[in-house]
Design a protein around this motif. Structure first.
Motif, PDB file in Angstrom:
ATOM      1  N   SER A 153       0.562  -1.782   0.336  1.00 58.53           N
ATOM      2  CA  SER A 153       0.047   0.399   0.259  1.00 58.53           C
ATOM      3  C   SER A 153       0.992   1.285   0.138  1.00 58.53           C
ATOM      4  O   SER A 153       2.157   1.242   0.498  1.00 58.53           O
ATOM      5  CB  SER A 153      -0.864   0.212   1.145  1.00 58.53           C
ATOM      6  OG  SER A 153      -0.540   0.573   1.849  1.00 58.53           O
ATOM      7  N   GLU A 154       0.470   1.832  -0.383  1.00 64.42           N
ATOM      8  CA  GLU A 154       1.217   4.065  -0.524  1.00 64.42           C
ATOM      9  C   GLU A 154       1.507   3.589   0.938  1.00 64.42           C
ATOM     10  O   GLU A 154       2.553   4.928   0.715  1.00 64.42           O
ATOM     11  CB  GLU A 154      -0.015   4.798  -1.108  1.00 64.42           C
ATOM     12  CG  GLU A 154       0.804   6.230  -1.754  1.00 64.42           C
ATOM     13  CD  GLU A 154      -0.221   7.106  -2.406  1.00 64.42           C
ATOM     14  OE1 GLU A 154       0.756   8.182  -2.101  1.00 64.42           O
ATOM     15  OE2 GLU A 154       0.266   6.645  -2.908  1.00 64.42           O
ATOM     16  N   GLN A 155       0.586   3.626   1.651  1.00 65.56           N
ATOM     17  CA  GLN A 155       0.781   4.043   3.149  1.00 65.56           C
ATOM     18  C   GLN A 155       1.996   3.292   3.313  1.00 65.56           C
ATOM     19  O   GLN A 155       3.020   4.017   4.375  1.00 65.56           O
ATOM     20  CB  GLN A 155      -0.054   3.735   4.246  1.00 65.56           C
ATOM     21  CG  GLN A 155       0.241   3.675   5.496  1.00 65.56           C
ATOM     22  CD  GLN A 155      -1.786   3.917   6.252  1.00 65.56           C
ATOM     23  OE1 GLN A 155      -2.833   3.212   5.618  1.00 65.56           O
ATOM     24  NE2 GLN A 155      -2.186   4.200   7.869  1.00 65.56           N
ATOM     25  N   THR A 156       1.722   2.236   3.673  1.00 63.05           N
ATOM     26  CA  THR A 156       3.086   1.365   3.905  1.00 63.05           C
ATOM     27  C   THR A 156       3.907   1.953   3.354  1.00 63.05           C
ATOM     28  O   THR A 156       5.743   2.032   4.093  1.00 63.05           O
ATOM     29  CB  THR A 156       3.405  -0.042   3.558  1.00 63.05           C
ATOM     30  OG1 THR A 156       1.989  -0.818   4.311  1.00 63.05           O
ATOM     31  CG2 THR A 156       4.504  -0.688   4.272  1.00 63.05           C
ATOM     32  N   ARG A 158       5.378   4.902   2.259  1.00 67.16           N
ATOM     33  CA  ARG A 158       5.187   6.340   3.060  1.00 67.16           C
ATOM     34  C   ARG A 158       5.614   5.505   3.992  1.00 67.16           C
ATOM     35  O   ARG A 158       7.029   6.616   4.501  1.00 67.16           O
ATOM     36  CB  ARG A 158       4.160   7.355   2.763  1.00 67.16           C
ATOM     37  CG  ARG A 158       4.255   8.366   3.183  1.00 67.16           C
ATOM     38  CD  ARG A 158       3.276   9.283   2.921  1.00 67.16           C
ATOM     39  NE  ARG A 158       2.135   9.204   2.705  1.00 67.16           N
ATOM     40  CZ  ARG A 158       1.228   8.736   1.887  1.00 67.16           C
ATOM     41  NH1 ARG A 158       0.426   8.504   3.353  1.00 67.16           N
ATOM     42  NH2 ARG A 158      -0.118   9.040   0.841  1.00 67.16           N
ATOM     43  N   LYS A 159       5.606   4.471   4.525  1.00 69.84           N
ATOM     44  CA  LYS A 159       6.264   4.852   6.442  1.00 69.84           C
ATOM     45  C   LYS A 159       7.375   4.033   6.725  1.00 69.84           C
ATOM     46  O   LYS A 159       8.246   5.012   7.128  1.00 69.84           O
ATOM     47  CB  LYS A 159       5.318   3.643   6.717  1.00 69.84           C
ATOM     48  CG  LYS A 159       6.474   3.332   8.660  1.00 69.84           C
ATOM     49  CD  LYS A 159       5.443   2.246   9.064  1.00 69.84           C
ATOM     50  CE  LYS A 159       5.617   1.966  10.476  1.00 69.84           C
ATOM     51  NZ  LYS A 159       6.383   1.633  10.464  1.00 69.84           N
ATOM     52  N   GLN A 185       4.389  15.569   2.445  1.00 67.70           N
ATOM     53  CA  GLN A 185       3.345  14.873   2.575  1.00 67.70           C
ATOM     54  C   GLN A 185       3.367  13.555   2.855  1.00 67.70           C
ATOM     55  O   GLN A 185       3.255  12.570   2.606  1.00 67.70           O
ATOM     56  CB  GLN A 185       2.333  15.170   3.188  1.00 67.70           C
ATOM     57  CG  GLN A 185       1.879  16.292   3.745  1.00 67.70           C
ATOM     58  CD  GLN A 185       0.486  16.868   3.496  1.00 67.70           C
ATOM     59  OE1 GLN A 185      -0.529  16.587   3.131  1.00 67.70           O
ATOM     60  NE2 GLN A 185      -0.009  16.942   4.455  1.00 67.70           N
ATOM     61  N   LYS A 186       4.141  13.791   1.072  1.00 67.86           N
ATOM     62  CA  LYS A 186       4.368  11.998   0.167  1.00 67.86           C
ATOM     63  C   LYS A 186       5.621  11.933  -0.474  1.00 67.86           C
ATOM     64  O   LYS A 186       5.537  11.102  -1.006  1.00 67.86           O
ATOM     65  CB  LYS A 186       3.486  13.431  -1.305  1.00 67.86           C
ATOM     66  CG  LYS A 186       2.057  12.611  -1.282  1.00 67.86           C
ATOM     67  CD  LYS A 186       0.637  12.116  -1.811  1.00 67.86           C
ATOM     68  CE  LYS A 186      -0.595  12.651  -1.134  1.00 67.86           C
ATOM     69  NZ  LYS A 186      -1.413  12.089  -2.887  1.00 67.86           N
ATOM     70  N   SER A 200       2.197   2.692  -4.794  1.00 75.89           N
ATOM     71  CA  SER A 200       1.337   1.487  -4.288  1.00 75.89           C
ATOM     72  C   SER A 200       1.191   0.263  -5.112  1.00 75.89           C
ATOM     73  O   SER A 200       2.024   0.681  -6.357  1.00 75.89           O
ATOM     74  CB  SER A 200      -0.568   1.784  -4.059  1.00 75.89           C
ATOM     75  OG  SER A 200      -1.150   0.252  -3.994  1.00 75.89           O
TER      76      SER A 200
END
Length: 395
Positions: A153-156, A158-159, A185-186, A200
């Motif tokens: 995922s993009e969230q992972t 980004r982490k 932020q990105k 992602s």
């Protein structure tokens, strides 16, 4: 060439391969470039380097230190990383060889992802030394150069960028003074329009960017393709999402940065193993004779005990099939106990030579000879280099 050594896939460039790569690079030169090379070689034969120095001044704004100096010099990255010695040797071999693709697989916990992130920082460092990266690589002026972090995922993803790469970069005096990144932020945005960007696995990662490199994190777990996607990509033979993403990203990197057959960035395939038909296993089999592919895999045995909070001691083999689990770990920088995260425990080899370590209290740990162990002084030592009386770290 990728060889099976003690049951593990290990890449090694032979002298014949190095010579072949050198000949390939020379053949790719234009007549004008060949003439310049001959002038430089003639100068160097006479003990002079004037032309070479002039060309370096035109191309570079900072003198580029070699990978070993970069890893040890406190001004660069010497105070940032805590790679165990075997991985330091691997990192030096990676950047001294003509490798473009890196496959890090095997068991949990030996530092696959950490290795890839340190290597990504080295790529950013090399970009920082150039006066004009876009001009050096034949790109349009001020065009974006992106290094991709690809995860489920993009969230992972980004982490990975924000919590790890950003922390590493902030501890380097060189990056703070010469190539300080800006966090949005990105993305992580460096000077000269060089970015680190999350993506992602469900998106067309890197399709629209000048991707100089990428980390495909846990690439064996990026999911299967839908029936529609399989039908659409049947003619290419892609069997899962990881293979499709790899093809897209690899093609994008090569189309933008394959300068004279050499590429400045790296494509990292980082993943624990699931089965013998995993994407990384298939990719290793395909690349057996490819001198540009770097491969490493290390592991522990299945009966190795792991302390799980609220559950007690559990063997690694009993964690197979558990998607995520908590572990008791240690911060190697401070020696303090911390809660860690584990996932995707899987068998990584069969009939592989293993060795036994007997502790003072009679307990036993079995591992392959390259597996690192944390010592009392918070350094890492491979099993094969341990001696009777050595003191391992303990809580």
């Amino acid at each position: 060439m990728i060889e099976l050594i003690d049951g593990r896939n290990i890449s090694k460039q032979t002298p014949e391969e190095v010579q072949k790569l050198l000949k390939r690079d020379v053949r790719s030169l234009s007549p004008e470039e060949m003439e310049v090379m001959q002038l430089i070689m003639a100068e160097m034969t006479g003990g002079k380097t004037g032309l070479l120095e002039l060309m370096n001044e035109l191309e570079f704004q900072e003198p580029m230190v070699d990978i070993e100096t970069w890893l040890t010099d406190p001004y660069h990255f010497g105070k940032v990383h805590n790679l165990w010695p075997k991985l330091i040797d691997d990192m030096i071999e990676l950047f001294n060889g003509e490798y473009y693709e890196v496959i890090m697989t095997g068991s949990l916990g030996y530092g696959k992802s950490y290795f890839a992130k340190i290597a990504a920082c080295r790529v950013f460092y090399e970009m920082s030394c150039l006066r004009n990266p876009q001009k050096s690589f034949g790109l349009a002026p001020d065009s974006l150069i992106a290094f991709l972090a690809i995860s489920l995922s993009e969230q992972t993803a980004r982490k990975v960028l924000f919590e790890d790469l950003q922390n590493m970069l902030s501890m380097s005096p060189y990056f703070n003074e010469k190539f300080k990144p800006k966090l949005t932020q990105k993305e992580i945005r460096f000077p000269n329009n060089v970015w680190a960007t999350p993506a992602s696995s469900t998106a067309n990662a890197g399709i629209g960017s000048n991707a100089i490199g990428a980390i495909m994190d846990e690439s064996n777990f990026l999911g299967a393709m839908s029936k529609e996607m399989k039908a659409s990509h049947a003619r290419h033979g892609h069997v899962d999402n990881a293979e499709l993403l790899y093809a897209q990203v690899s093609r994008r990197i090569k189309s933008r940065f394959n300068k004279f057959g050499k590429m400045p960035g790296k494509l990292f395939l980082v993943s624990s193993k699931r089965t013998t038909t995993d994407f990384t296993e298939r990719r290793i089999a395909e690349a057996r004779e490819d001198p540009n592919v770097f491969v490493r895999e290390y592991c522990l045995t299945g009966d190795t005990p792991i302390k799980i909070p609220l559950k007690g001691i559990i063997a690694i083999k009993d964690l197979v099939g558990v998607e995520n689990f908590r572990t008791v770990s240690v911060d190697p920088a401070t020696g303090q106990g911390v809660l860690g995260k584990g996932h995707s425990a899987q068998r990584t080899g069969v009939n592989v030579p293993v060795y036994k370590i007997t502790m003072e209290d009679g307990s036993v740990v079995r591992a392959t000879k390259e597996h690192p162990f944390l010592m009392n002084d918070l350094t890492y030592v491979e099993l094969q280099n341990l001696k009777v009386g050595d003191e391992l770290f303990s809580f």
